[in-house]
Structures are given as structure tokens and as C-alpha cells.
Write an enzyme that holds these catalytic residues in place. Structure first.
Site, mmCIF file in Angstrom:
data_model
loop_
_atom_site.group_PDB
_atom_site.id
_atom_site.type_symbol
_atom_site.label_atom_id
_atom_site.label_comp_id
_atom_site.label_asym_id
_atom_site.label_seq_id
_atom_site.Cartn_x
_atom_site.Cartn_y
_atom_site.Cartn_z
ATOM 1 N N TYR A 1 0.865 -1.188 0.000
ATOM 2 C CA TYR A 1 0.000 0.000 0.000
ATOM 3 C C TYR A 1 0.899 1.235 0.000
ATOM 4 O O TYR A 1 0.849 2.087 0.877
ATOM 5 C CB TYR A 1 -0.967 -0.007 1.195
ATOM 6 C CG TYR A 1 -2.267 0.690 0.840
ATOM 7 C CD1 TYR A 1 -3.158 0.105 -0.055
ATOM 8 C CD2 TYR A 1 -2.582 1.938 1.353
ATOM 9 C CE1 TYR A 1 -4.327 0.735 -0.427
ATOM 10 C CE2 TYR A 1 -3.752 2.585 0.990
ATOM 11 C CZ TYR A 1 -4.610 1.977 0.107
ATOM 12 O OH TYR A 1 -5.760 2.621 -0.256
ATOM 13 N N HIS B 1 3.276 4.489 -0.515
ATOM 14 C CA HIS B 1 3.143 5.943 -0.627
ATOM 15 C C HIS B 1 4.538 6.533 -0.835
ATOM 16 O O HIS B 1 5.531 5.786 -0.897
ATOM 17 C CB HIS B 1 2.435 6.508 0.603
ATOM 18 C CG HIS B 1 3.045 6.095 1.905
ATOM 19 N ND1 HIS B 1 4.339 6.397 2.256
ATOM 20 C CD2 HIS B 1 2.557 5.359 2.939
ATOM 21 C CE1 HIS B 1 4.615 5.910 3.446
ATOM 22 N NE2 HIS B 1 3.545 5.256 3.886
ATOM 23 N N HIS C 1 7.552 5.198 1.241
ATOM 24 C CA HIS C 1 8.162 3.969 0.729
ATOM 25 C C HIS C 1 8.975 4.272 -0.532
ATOM 26 O O HIS C 1 10.085 3.778 -0.705
ATOM 27 C CB HIS C 1 7.086 2.949 0.328
ATOM 28 C CG HIS C 1 6.174 2.524 1.433
ATOM 29 N ND1 HIS C 1 4.842 2.867 1.472
ATOM 30 C CD2 HIS C 1 6.394 1.761 2.535
ATOM 31 C CE1 HIS C 1 4.279 2.328 2.538
ATOM 32 N NE2 HIS C 1 5.188 1.660 3.210
ATOM 33 N N LYS D 1 10.677 7.350 9.930
ATOM 34 C CA LYS D 1 9.286 7.397 10.410
ATOM 35 C C LYS D 1 9.097 6.403 11.565
ATOM 36 O O LYS D 1 8.456 6.696 12.561
ATOM 37 C CB LYS D 1 8.356 7.078 9.242
ATOM 38 C CG LYS D 1 6.958 6.640 9.598
ATOM 39 C CD LYS D 1 6.155 7.819 10.025
ATOM 40 C CE LYS D 1 4.714 7.534 10.393
ATOM 41 N NZ LYS D 1 4.266 6.188 10.463
ATOM 42 N N ASP D 2 9.655 5.193 11.379
ATOM 43 C CA ASP D 2 9.583 4.161 12.421
ATOM 44 C C ASP D 2 10.933 4.129 13.119
ATOM 45 O O ASP D 2 11.735 3.208 12.936
ATOM 46 C CB ASP D 2 9.237 2.813 11.786
ATOM 47 C CG ASP D 2 7.896 2.879 11.091
ATOM 48 O OD1 ASP D 2 6.870 2.784 11.761
ATOM 49 O OD2 ASP D 2 7.873 3.076 9.857
ATOM 50 N N ARG E 1 -1.644 3.719 7.165
ATOM 51 C CA ARG E 1 -2.821 3.731 8.040
ATOM 52 C C ARG E 1 -3.583 5.060 8.000
ATOM 53 O O ARG E 1 -4.670 5.145 8.571
ATOM 54 C CB ARG E 1 -2.425 3.409 9.481
ATOM 55 C CG ARG E 1 -1.984 1.959 9.665
ATOM 56 C CD ARG E 1 -1.837 1.599 11.134
ATOM 57 N NE ARG E 1 -1.672 0.172 11.330
ATOM 58 C CZ ARG E 1 -0.496 -0.437 11.568
ATOM 59 N NH1 ARG E 1 0.610 0.269 11.624
ATOM 60 N NH2 ARG E 1 -0.445 -1.741 11.736
HETATM 61 P P1 PAJ Z 1 5.817 -0.370 6.286
HETATM 62 O O1 PAJ Z 1 5.007 0.271 7.345
HETATM 63 O O2 PAJ Z 1 5.166 -0.719 4.982
HETATM 64 O O3 PAJ Z 1 7.046 0.558 5.997
HETATM 65 C C1 PAJ Z 1 8.067 0.160 5.113
HETATM 66 C C2 PAJ Z 1 9.218 1.148 5.230
HETATM 67 O O4 PAJ Z 1 8.774 2.445 4.829
HETATM 68 C C3 PAJ Z 1 9.724 1.282 6.675
HETATM 69 O O5 PAJ Z 1 11.149 1.335 6.678
HETATM 70 C C4 PAJ Z 1 9.126 2.597 7.123
HETATM 71 O O6 PAJ Z 1 9.861 3.255 8.140
HETATM 72 C C5 PAJ Z 1 9.151 3.387 5.817
HETATM 73 N N1 PAJ Z 1 8.197 4.501 5.865
HETATM 74 C C6 PAJ Z 1 6.868 4.436 6.178
HETATM 75 N N2 PAJ Z 1 6.325 5.677 6.183
HETATM 76 C C7 PAJ Z 1 7.336 6.542 5.876
HETATM 77 C C8 PAJ Z 1 7.425 7.959 5.732
HETATM 78 N N3 PAJ Z 1 6.361 8.754 5.890
HETATM 79 N N4 PAJ Z 1 8.623 8.493 5.411
HETATM 80 C C9 PAJ Z 1 9.717 7.702 5.246
HETATM 81 N N5 PAJ Z 1 9.709 6.355 5.360
HETATM 82 C C10 PAJ Z 1 8.533 5.787 5.675
HETATM 83 O O7 PAJ Z 1 7.784 -0.855 8.480
HETATM 84 C C11 PAJ Z 1 7.248 -1.825 7.954
HETATM 85 O O8 PAJ Z 1 6.451 -1.738 6.840
HETATM 86 C C12 PAJ Z 1 7.429 -3.250 8.467
HETATM 87 O O9 PAJ Z 1 7.589 -3.231 9.853
HETATM 88 C C13 PAJ Z 1 8.620 -3.987 7.788
HETATM 89 C C14 PAJ Z 1 9.968 -3.299 8.082
HETATM 90 C C15 PAJ Z 1 8.401 -4.104 6.276
HETATM 91 C C16 PAJ Z 1 8.707 -5.437 8.366
HETATM 92 O O10 PAJ Z 1 7.524 -6.119 8.171
#
Ligand code: PAJ
Length: 287
Positions: free
Chosen positions: A36, A38, A41, A153-154, A191
């Protein structure tokens, strides 16, 4: 309906990914995601495309990191759109395995980063990081990338993955990249689609409170307590927000700080209706 042929290869099983990998020389960049997609990613994918000879993105909604009461079943998914976006950015391979192929019937081995995993997010989500570190270690073992890309972000996830890679000597370089926000300042998150317009408007307080923390710090505030209190009162004054935590902690150890002498992670988690959002910023003292 017109179907556009994809240049990228979609791989759905571990043996097929190993075959793909074995035929590649040069550097491989891995971008793990739950799909999903954005711009957050995609910023990771672009960095991998710049740095590495081959780019693998994984799309896997990992059941091990969701608690039974969480949103695994309703987590948003749109694989066709994700594949088109990744293809456009020149990704070579998408690893999108089934749950059964990642967690075989008698799966029983987990990777746990102790200490760091039980703080902050780990307090509200006790088994979450065990699921994250286990699946990330599996992805690193399967893809064997030269570099793996994660978002700030995380922030806690990134700190935990760096610790895991250091402690277990995983032969990979972890690259952390900045938070991508919408024009209104809300950090992009898969989300965010759950938010009603009113909740979304309220959620902007997270970014606003972090900007105030940055401004206090820029005006020489070094008391972590003062920053914590200001951020907390800003978020609690927003009617729809229910605070989970406001933390000012050491970036690496995640220990709560009294005063900011080293880079500090200011992180917040709050619920807006049923949706839990997180955001953060780093305050770095000049040497
Ligand atoms: P997901 O939430 O899909 O995020 C994938 C990656 O994108 C993560 O490294 C996250 O920190 C990064 N990301 C999400 N939103 C962001 C934003 N606004 N700016 C920059 N980077 C962003 O994080 C996960 O998936 C899972 O926990 C995963 C590492 C894939 C393990 O299942």
C-alpha cells in the site's frame, strides 16, 4: 481493461528468490515494505535505485508483527497499484511471498532484540518488534542484500534493526532515510486512510508539537522534561487525540533523558478514533 506489461519480476517463493539472487552480481538494495505504497516507501526505493545495481522491494503484510486485536485482516492492500509504482521507479524484483511460504507450519524460531523492543511502541505492542526483527532477518537471509533501506518514520524499528544487524553480524549496511510528510505536515502512513477528515485534521497536532519541540531546542532548551511537557500539553489539548506516549530519549539506547547532551529522539504515539499514529523528530546538539 488494458494490461501494461511489467518489466520487474514478481517472485512469490523463497527458492525462486534464491534463484533470482544467484544470477545477480554487483550490489543489491532491499526495501522491505508491507505494501500500500506511498511517497515514504518510494523515497526508500529511489535511494536504493541511486545506490545499488539491483533493487528488490518486498511486499509482505507480516502477521507476526500484529497482535490478535490489531488490524492484520483489514490492513490496506493494493498489489496491482504497488507493482505499477515500483515498475515505474525501475525496481528489478518484487518479493511478494505468501504467509505460508514465509511461516511454514511448524515455524518456531524468532529473533528478539531485548531491552529496546520493550520500550515505547513495545509497551503498547509487546510482541510487535519480535515479529519485525524475525521477518527482517528472514528477508536479509533470503535476499542477501548489500544494503537495506528503512524510514526514520519508524525510528524505534530502525534503532532495533541496526542493533540486530550489529549484534548478529549480519553482512548488510542499514540505511535510514528521513520522514516524508504530506503538504499539511502529516507523516505519510498506510494507516492514514483509516482517518476521517476530522481525525486527520486533529492528527496534524503531532507534527505541530514536534515543530514546537524543535523550536524550543533551537532556542537552547536542553531540559527533556520541559520539551516532554510542552508536547504532551499540545497533543492533549486536541480533543480527538488520546496520547499513548510522549518520549524524549537517547537515539540509540532509547533511555529517557533528563537533559539533551547527545542526539535525542522526540517521539509521540496517539490514537485518533481507532487509528494509532506515530511521529518523531531528532534533536541534535552542536558539538
Ligand atoms: P511499512 O510500514 O510498509 O514501511 C516500510 C518502510 O517504509 C519502513 O522502513 C518505514 O519506516 C518506511 N516509511 C513508512 N512511512 C514513511 C514515511 N512517511 N517516510 C519515510 N519512510 C517511511 O515498516 C514496515 O512496513 C514493516 O515493519 C517492515 C519493516 C516491512 C517489516 O515487516
Amino acid at each position: 481493461m488494458t494490461r501494461i506489461a511489467l518489466r520487474l519480476q514478481v517472485v512469490r517463493s523463497v527458492p525462486d528468490l534464491r534463484t533470482w539472487r544467484a544470477a545477480r552480481q554487483g550490489s543489491v538494495g532491499l526495501v522491505p515494505t508491507m505494501g500500500y505504497l506511498h511517497e515514504g516507501h518510494l523515497s526508500l526505493v529511489r535511494a536504493a535505485r541511486r545506490n545499488d545495481d539491483h533493487v528488490v522491494a518486498s511486499i509482505f503484510v507480516n502477521p507476526a508483527q500484529f497482535a490478535p486485536n490489531e488490524d492484520f485482516d483489514r490492513y490496506p492492500r493494493d498489489e496491482a497499484r504497488d507493482l505499477a509504482l515500483l515498475d515505474e521507479l525501475g525496481v528489478d524484483c518484487v518479493f511478494a511471498p505468501s504467509v505460508e511460504s514465509m511461516y511454514i507450519a511448524d515455524f518456531s524460531t524468532f529473533v528478539v532484540v531485548e531491552g529496546l523492543s520493550s520500550r515505547l511502541e513495545g509497551k503498547s505492542r509487546p510482541s510487535h518488534f519480535r515479529g519485525v526483527t524475525t521477518v527482517v532477518m528472514k528477508l536479509l537471509n533470503i535476499v542477501q542484500p548489500s544494503r537495506a533501506y528503512f524510514g526514520q518514520k519508524d525510528a524505534q524499528q530502525l534503532a532495533i534493526i541496526r542493533r540486530m544487524v550489529r549484534d548478529l553480524d549480519a553482512p548488510v549496511e542499514i540505511i535510514g532515510l528521513p520522514i516524508i510528510r504530506d503538504a499539511d505536515g502529516l507523516a505519510l502512513s498506510s494507516r492514514n486512510v483509516y482517518l476521517t477528515p476530522e481525525q486527520r485534521e486533529s492528527a496534524l497536532v503531532l507534527n505541530r508539537s514536534l515543530r514546537v519541540a524543535e523550536s524550543m531546542f533551537a532556542h537552547d532548551e536542553r531540559s527533556a522534561g520541559a520539551i516532554r511537557d510542552t508536547v504532551t500539553s499540545m497533543i492533549s489539548s486536541e480533543g480527538l487525540a488520546q496520547i499513548d506516549y510522549v518520549s524524549v530519549a537517547d537515539c540509540e539506547t532509547l533511555d529517557e533523558l533528563q537533559s539533551i547532551e547527545h542526539p535525542a529522539l522526540v517521539s509521540v504515539a496517539a490514537r485518533f478514533g481507532g487509528t494509532r499514529l506515530i511521529d518523531n523528530t531528532i534533536l541534535t546538539p552542536l558539538p
